[in-house]
Structure formats: C-alpha cells, structure tokens
Write an enzyme that holds these catalytic residues in place. Structure first.
Site, short mmCIF file in Angstrom:
data_model
loop_
_atom_site.label_atom_id
_atom_site.label_comp_id
_atom_site.label_asym_id
_atom_site.label_seq_id
_atom_site.Cartn_x
_atom_site.Cartn_y
_atom_site.Cartn_z
N ASN A 1 0.81 -1.23 0.00
CA ASN A 1 0.00 0.00 0.00
C ASN A 1 0.84 1.28 0.00
OD1 ASN A 1 -2.40 1.83 0.88
ND2 ASN A 1 -0.89 2.03 2.51
N TYR B 1 3.77 9.45 -11.39
CA TYR B 1 2.78 8.76 -10.56
C TYR B 1 1.91 7.81 -11.39
CZ TYR B 1 -0.91 7.94 -7.12
OH TYR B 1 -1.82 7.33 -6.28
P1 NAD Z 1 -0.88 8.59 2.77
O1 NAD Z 1 0.14 9.57 2.35
O2 NAD Z 1 -1.91 8.97 3.77
O3 NAD Z 1 -0.17 7.23 3.25
C1 NAD Z 1 0.89 6.70 2.54
C2 NAD Z 1 1.54 5.63 3.36
O4 NAD Z 1 2.75 5.24 2.69
C3 NAD Z 1 1.93 6.11 4.75
O5 NAD Z 1 1.70 5.09 5.69
C4 NAD Z 1 3.42 6.38 4.64
O6 NAD Z 1 4.11 6.17 5.82
C5 NAD Z 1 3.82 5.36 3.58
N1 NAD Z 1 5.04 5.80 2.90
C6 NAD Z 1 5.21 6.91 2.16
N2 NAD Z 1 6.48 6.99 1.75
C7 NAD Z 1 7.12 5.91 2.25
C8 NAD Z 1 8.45 5.41 2.18
N3 NAD Z 1 9.40 6.03 1.51
N4 NAD Z 1 8.72 4.25 2.81
C9 NAD Z 1 7.78 3.59 3.49
N5 NAD Z 1 6.52 4.00 3.58
C10 NAD Z 1 6.19 5.14 2.98
O7 NAD Z 1 -1.54 8.12 1.41
P2 NAD Z 1 -2.85 7.30 1.08
O8 NAD Z 1 -3.73 8.24 0.38
O9 NAD Z 1 -3.35 6.52 2.21
O10 NAD Z 1 -2.23 6.32 -0.04
C11 NAD Z 1 -2.07 4.94 0.14
C12 NAD Z 1 -1.97 4.31 -1.24
O11 NAD Z 1 -3.15 4.58 -1.96
C13 NAD Z 1 -0.80 4.86 -2.09
O12 NAD Z 1 -0.22 3.79 -2.81
C14 NAD Z 1 -1.51 5.81 -3.05
O13 NAD Z 1 -0.82 5.95 -4.26
C15 NAD Z 1 -2.85 5.11 -3.23
N6 NAD Z 1 -3.93 5.98 -3.68
C16 NAD Z 1 -4.40 6.99 -2.88
C17 NAD Z 1 -5.43 7.80 -3.35
C18 NAD Z 1 -6.01 8.93 -2.52
O14 NAD Z 1 -6.80 9.73 -3.05
N7 NAD Z 1 -5.70 9.04 -1.24
C19 NAD Z 1 -5.97 7.57 -4.62
C20 NAD Z 1 -5.46 6.54 -5.40
C21 NAD Z 1 -4.45 5.74 -4.91
#
Ligand code: NAD
Length: 247
Positions: free
Chosen positions: A90, A155
């Site tokens: 994730n 991305y």
């Molecule tokens: P967020 O930024 O709230 O959480 C991201 C997580 O990834 C966090 O736990 C952070 O600690 C971890 N992370 C970031 N960089 C890191 C690193 N270098 N090493 C280890 N861990 C790391 O984001 P989110 O919105 O919860 O996103 C989670 C996933 O969902 C991601 O893959 C993102 O691309 C995907 N996503 C999110 C959305 C959205 O709108 N929020 C939409 C589509 C996809």
C-alpha cells in the site's frame, strides 16, 4: 472473514493503509504493519491497541526501497508466525510536477517506492507463499492507472506498472495458488485530501459521478474482500473503488 490469517501491510501507519490494518484486525487477522519511521509506527500501534487491546498487531520499519532490508523483514515475519497469508503493498507517494519542472531524481523517487518496492516485497513473500501452498497479494493502484493525469507523470506511470505487475504475476503464480490483485482507488479522503480547501474538494466532488470523494474505509473494504475466501476465484483483477471517476 480473515480469522487466523497473517497479513503484512506496507504504509500501514495512516490513510488507506491504516484502515486496511484496522479492518483486517477487526476480521480476525494478525497484522504486521510496515511504516517509514518508528515514531509513526508506535503512534499507529498505540491507536489500534486503544481501540482493542486484544488485537494482534506489531510494526516494523524496513526501508521499502532496499531489497535486502525488505527481504530480511519479511523473513522475520515468517520466522515468528510460520506463514504469511496476505501481503498488501500500500505504501506510495504521488506527484503533480509538470514535465518541464521534473528532475530525474524526482522521477526515480516515485518509481522506486511505487513499483520497485512492490516487486522487492513480492519476491521473498511469493517464495514463502509457494512453500506453504498459497497466499494472496494485493497491490495499491489508482484510478490514474486507467485515466492518466495531466501532470506528475511519474505517478500514473508507476501505477500503470503496478497493474502490469499484478496481471502478469496473477498469470505466473496461479499454479502456486497465489492470487494477485490490485485495488484502484479514486480521490480518497486521507490527510492529503482532507487538507485541501473545501472549495477544491467541492470542485473535485462535482466531477465524480457519485458526487463525493471516497472514504478510506470504503477502499479498505475492497482490500478485505480480495484478501478473504469470498474472492477465492478472483485473481489478476484491478478493482476500481472510485465512484466511477475514471469513466
Ligand atoms: P498517505 O500519504 O496517507 O499514506 C501513505 C503511506 O505510505 C503512509 O503510511 C506512509 O508512511 C507510507 N510511505 C510513504 N512513503 C514511504 C516510504 N518512503 N517508505 C515507506 N513508507 C512510505 O496516502 P494514502 O492516500 O493513504 O495512499 C495509500 C496508497 O493509496 C498509495 O499507494 C496511493 O498511491 C494510493 N492511492 C491513494 C489515493 C487517494 O486519493 N488518497 C488515490 C489513489 C491511490
């Protein structure tokens, strides 16, 4: 739905990952969450234990972009629990940099975490799953893996790659009883989206057929379904949870 299963969730300290961890615990799984810093891991564990002191959850912070470190961490989980049923990749970062402002370093950063780290985690885990007779891998894609986006090309490029890896590995690992799927969220109300001005959120919502952004819990539900035996014949699927945003 996940009684007795052992799961690893990367990026499990906040946002969508944290909700996946909560949902898996509430459904009977034991969870090891991977975070980037000990401090945020400890904070997440405290919050979870306050919610339910009986939940079996622990945290680690291997560098996800270091193949050796991630392999060591995954092997530690295997040594302790004797199996790994579910791997959720994730952790991810997004970018919105216009092409002409991009640097090679910035592009590498999103590719390293969003795709190379996913491969690094799958490699040792799949070997463990093959030995134990099966398992389930769920990657986190995005609606931009289907629609693209008008800036920050690294991305969507990384998420297109996640889809390619998911579909291909589902075909390769089916014979080992390992299912490989991805969830493709739309705009989801994590910290990043919650911090946007209300007007911006309204403008985004107006373009979504369901008229609103998604909740992290709604995305986590898709991860629960795919990890459960209810999805026992589902593999190679990119499951959109986006209110029809990409349509
Ligand atoms: P967020 O930024 O709230 O959480 C991201 C997580 O990834 C966090 O736990 C952070 O600690 C971890 N992370 C970031 N960089 C890191 C690193 N270098 N090493 C280890 N861990 C790391 O984001 P989110 O919105 O919860 O996103 C989670 C996933 O969902 C991601 O893959 C993102 O691309 C995907 N996503 C999110 C959305 C959205 O709108 N929020 C939409 C589509 C996809």
């Amino acid at each position: 739905m996940l009684k007795g299963k052992v799961a690893i969730v990367t990026g499990g300290t906040r946002g969508i990952g944290f909700e996946i961890v909560r949902k898996y615990l509430a459904n009977g799984a034991k969870v090891v969450l991977f975070g980037s810093r000990q401090e945020t891991v400890d904070k997440a564990l405290k919050k979870l234990h306050e919610e339910n002191s009986l939940w079996e959850v622990e945290g680690m912070c291997p560098k996800l972009t270091d193949a050796k470190e991630i392999e060591e961490a995954i092997n530690k989980v295997q040594e302790k629990y004797k199996k790994i049923d579910i791997l959720v990749n994730n952790a991810g970062i997004s970018q919105s940099t216009p092409l002409y402002d991009y640097t090679a370093e910035e592009f590498d950063k999103v590719i390293d975490l969003n795709i190379k780290a996913v491969f690094y985690a799958i490699l040792p885990t799949a070997k463990i799953m093959r030995k134990q007779g099966g398992g389930c891998i769920i990657n986190t894609s995005s609606m931009v893996s289907i629609s693209g986006q008008p800036a920050g090309v690294g991305y969507p490029a990384s998420k297109f790659a996640v889809n390619g890896l998911t579909i291909s590995l589902a075909r390769e690992l089916g014979k080992d009883n390992i299912r490989v799927n991805a969830v493709a969220p739309g705009v989801t109300k994590t910290d990043m989206v919650a911090a946007l001005p209300e007007q911006t959120v309204q403008a985004i919502s107006a373009r979504i057929p369901l008229g609103r952004t998604g909740e992290p819990q709604e995305v986590a539900d898709a991860f629960l379904y795919l990890a459960s035996d209810m999805a026992s014949y589902v593999t190679g699927e990119i499951l959109s949870v986006d209110g029809a945003s990409k349509a």
